[in-house]
Design a protein around this motif. Structure first.
Motif, mmCIF file in Angstrom:
data_model
loop_
_atom_site.group_PDB
_atom_site.id
_atom_site.type_symbol
_atom_site.label_atom_id
_atom_site.label_comp_id
_atom_site.label_asym_id
_atom_site.label_seq_id
_atom_site.Cartn_x
_atom_site.Cartn_y
_atom_site.Cartn_z
ATOM 1 N N ASN A 63 -17.998 89.464 -46.922
ATOM 2 C CA ASN A 63 -17.825 88.031 -46.769
ATOM 3 C C ASN A 63 -18.992 87.318 -47.445
ATOM 4 O OD1 ASN A 63 -15.540 88.552 -45.132
ATOM 5 N ND2 ASN A 63 -16.880 88.911 -43.400
ATOM 6 N N GLU A 64 -18.711 86.147 -48.002
ATOM 7 C CA GLU A 64 -19.730 85.411 -48.748
ATOM 8 C C GLU A 64 -20.100 84.127 -48.015
ATOM 9 O OE1 GLU A 64 -20.143 82.980 -52.974
ATOM 10 O OE2 GLU A 64 -18.337 84.126 -52.561
ATOM 11 N N GLY A 117 -13.918 88.132 -47.389
ATOM 12 C CA GLY A 117 -13.561 89.178 -48.331
ATOM 13 C C GLY A 117 -12.231 89.811 -47.938
#
Length: 132
Positions: free
Chosen positions: A2-3, A23
């Motif tokens: 995940n960003e 993600g």
């Protein structure tokens, strides 16, 4: 993975992220976790004590679904005691790190009139994206 995205032009986030781009993976929706002990009774009488137990319950539920705290993309914190929560931020920070590390997903704090358990001061509801 995940960003974390923190938007330029917005105030610097402290203890939360402006946005999280999830993600690929399985989405895990966690049920609301209060400071319930294994016997179903609420543990602790302060926001900090109850947050500690509730956060541990979130991590336990997430682990049962195959996830880890760094896979959380969102956390909603409901509290019946917003003034106490705000006054306890310095004490809550190490409790957060104990359970979630220095990872801060998108977080919202909402004041509510009551929670299901009358003794509950906080309830945490999380969403995670677990690879695989």
């Amino acid at each position: 993975m995940n960003e974390i995205v923190n938007a330029p032009g917005l105030a610097e986030p402290v203890g939360f992220a402006h946005a999280v781009v999830a993600g690929p993976g399985r989405t895990v929706y966690l049920g609301g976790q209060t400071a319930q002990g294994p016997d179903g009774r609420i543990v602790g009488s302060t926001v900090v004590e109850q947050f500690d137990v509730a956060a541990g319950n979130v991590v336990t539920a997430l682990a049962a679904a195959g996830g880890t705290p760094d896979q959380l993309v969102r956390m909603v914190i409901y509290t019946t005691a917003v003034p106490e929560y705000k006054a306890s931020l310095a004490e809550l920070a190490p409790v957060w790190r104990k359970h979630f590390g220095r990872y801060y997903p998108a977080v919202a704090l909402l004041g509510v009139a009551a929670l299901f358990d009358e003794e509950a001061l906080v309830e945490l509801v999380g969403t995670a994206v677990v690879p695989g």
